[in-house]
Write an enzyme that holds these catalytic residues in place. Sequence first.
Site, short mmCIF file in Angstrom:
data_model
loop_
_atom_site.label_atom_id
_atom_site.label_comp_id
_atom_site.label_asym_id
_atom_site.label_seq_id
_atom_site.Cartn_x
_atom_site.Cartn_y
_atom_site.Cartn_z
N SER A 7 -26.73 -33.70 31.16
CA SER A 7 -26.83 -34.68 32.25
C SER A 7 -25.59 -34.54 33.13
CB SER A 7 -26.90 -36.10 31.69
OG SER A 7 -26.60 -37.01 32.72
N HIS A 32 -30.41 -32.27 33.69
CA HIS A 32 -30.88 -33.64 33.82
C HIS A 32 -30.09 -34.30 34.96
CE1 HIS A 32 -32.64 -37.40 32.19
NE2 HIS A 32 -31.48 -37.95 32.53
N ASP A 34 -29.48 -37.67 37.12
CA ASP A 34 -29.65 -39.13 37.09
C ASP A 34 -29.53 -39.73 38.48
OD1 ASP A 34 -30.02 -39.76 34.28
OD2 ASP A 34 -27.98 -39.00 34.00
N MET A 36 -29.68 -43.11 40.63
CA MET A 36 -29.56 -44.58 40.46
C MET A 36 -29.40 -45.24 41.82
SD MET A 36 -26.93 -44.75 37.26
CE MET A 36 -27.05 -43.61 35.88
N HIS A 65 -34.37 -37.85 36.81
CA HIS A 65 -34.60 -39.16 36.17
C HIS A 65 -34.34 -40.24 37.21
CE1 HIS A 65 -32.98 -42.12 32.83
NE2 HIS A 65 -34.09 -42.57 33.40
N MET A 67 -33.92 -43.73 38.27
CA MET A 67 -33.65 -45.11 37.86
C MET A 67 -33.58 -45.95 39.14
SD MET A 67 -30.90 -44.13 34.95
CE MET A 67 -30.71 -42.50 35.65
N MET A 136 -35.14 -43.89 26.39
CA MET A 136 -33.75 -44.28 26.64
C MET A 136 -33.14 -44.83 25.37
SD MET A 136 -33.20 -43.39 29.69
CE MET A 136 -31.49 -43.91 29.61
N GLY A 141 -27.85 -46.70 33.30
CA GLY A 141 -26.91 -47.10 34.33
C GLY A 141 -25.57 -46.38 34.25
N PHE A 142 -25.20 -46.01 33.04
CA PHE A 142 -23.87 -45.41 32.87
C PHE A 142 -23.90 -44.36 31.78
CE2 PHE A 142 -23.53 -49.79 34.26
CZ PHE A 142 -22.75 -49.65 35.41
N GLY A 143 -23.02 -43.38 31.92
CA GLY A 143 -22.83 -42.40 30.85
C GLY A 143 -21.85 -42.97 29.83
N GLY A 144 -21.77 -42.32 28.69
CA GLY A 144 -20.75 -42.65 27.71
C GLY A 144 -21.00 -43.90 26.88
N ASP A 172 -32.39 -39.85 25.73
CA ASP A 172 -31.34 -39.92 26.75
C ASP A 172 -30.41 -41.09 26.50
OD1 ASP A 172 -29.87 -39.66 29.08
OD2 ASP A 172 -31.49 -40.28 30.42
N GLY A 173 -29.16 -40.77 26.21
CA GLY A 173 -28.14 -41.81 26.08
C GLY A 173 -27.42 -41.77 24.74
N GLY A 194 -24.79 -36.14 28.27
CA GLY A 194 -23.86 -36.10 29.38
C GLY A 194 -22.43 -35.97 28.90
N SER A 195 -21.87 -37.08 28.41
CA SER A 195 -20.46 -37.05 28.02
C SER A 195 -20.19 -36.10 26.87
CB SER A 195 -19.98 -38.48 27.70
OG SER A 195 -20.85 -39.10 26.80
C1 DX5 Z 1 -27.87 -43.17 31.58
C2 DX5 Z 1 -28.37 -41.82 32.01
C3 DX5 Z 1 -28.05 -40.73 31.07
C4 DX5 Z 1 -26.57 -40.50 30.89
C5 DX5 Z 1 -26.35 -40.03 29.51
O1 DX5 Z 1 -28.35 -44.13 32.47
O2 DX5 Z 1 -29.78 -41.84 32.16
O3 DX5 Z 1 -28.71 -39.53 31.43
O4 DX5 Z 1 -26.04 -39.54 31.76
O5 DX5 Z 1 -24.98 -39.93 29.31
P1 DX5 Z 1 -24.38 -39.90 27.85
O6 DX5 Z 1 -24.91 -38.68 27.17
O7 DX5 Z 1 -22.91 -39.84 28.09
O8 DX5 Z 1 -24.80 -41.17 27.17
ZN ZN Z 2 -30.85 -39.93 32.42
#
Ligand code: DX5
Ligand code: ZN
Length: 217
Positions: A7, A32, A34, A36, A65, A67, A136, A141-144, A172-173, A194-195
């Site tokens: 991501s 991927h 994202d 938003m 994706h 959102m 999900m 909304g956020f990574g990490g 995802d997440g 992602g992270s």
């Molecule tokens: C969250 C995103 C994810 C996010 C995942 O809203 O849809 O794709 O980037 O990030 P990690 O892997 O850091 O949870």
């Molecule tokens: Zn995503």
Amino acid sequence: MIKIAPSILSADFAALGHDIARVEAGGADQLHVDVMDGRFVPNITIGPVVVAAIRKRTRLPLDVHLMIVEPERYISEFVAAGADMITIHAEACPHLQRTLAQIRELGARAGVALNPSTSPAVLEYVLDDLDLVLVMSVNPGFGGQAFIPTTHRKIREIRARLGDRSVDVSVDGGVKTDLAKSLADDGASTLVAGSAIFGAADPAAAVRAIRDAATGR
Ligand code: DX5
Ligand code: ZN
């Protein structure tokens, strides 16, 4: 074969081409992306112009994706920008079947994303209209963020509902190397991270580590 989808939310947006090249070198299967809107989720990221820029820099399939509220308003723009897969949120889409059909008519693969609190029962009457389900494992909304454990049971339930249909189940997440094997065993076919990938010193090695863990190597 499990697919790994980095991501880009956790990539360096000022050096996106470079970061994409690194995960491509690590054998990533798709990217991927994202999107938003600050309404469906409390964050704003990118739109079709960035997808078009990424499209020019990679041959990897782009898994977009959305959102966003009213996703039907933007689907043709994202397909024109180069999206191969478009995933919409069931919670953002009162006419889910129609919007999935719209994605397929435009030539992209159609996905449905489910928030952690959304029951897989919402998929019951669109099982033949979708190519992927994005489960999900955090509130989007956020990574990490931390992985929500009820996801395991949800993936199994979705696999059972899908039967022998060849539909991707993506998670995802909060996906990290140590979760990869159990998620694959649950029935996930794509792991989004992602992270765990872009936060690593060597993103290419991180892609390989997640794949090796998922396949039990
Ligand atoms: C969250 C995103 C994810 C996010 C995942 O809203 O849809 O794709 O980037 O990030 P990690 O892997 O850091 O949870
Ligand atoms: Zn995503």
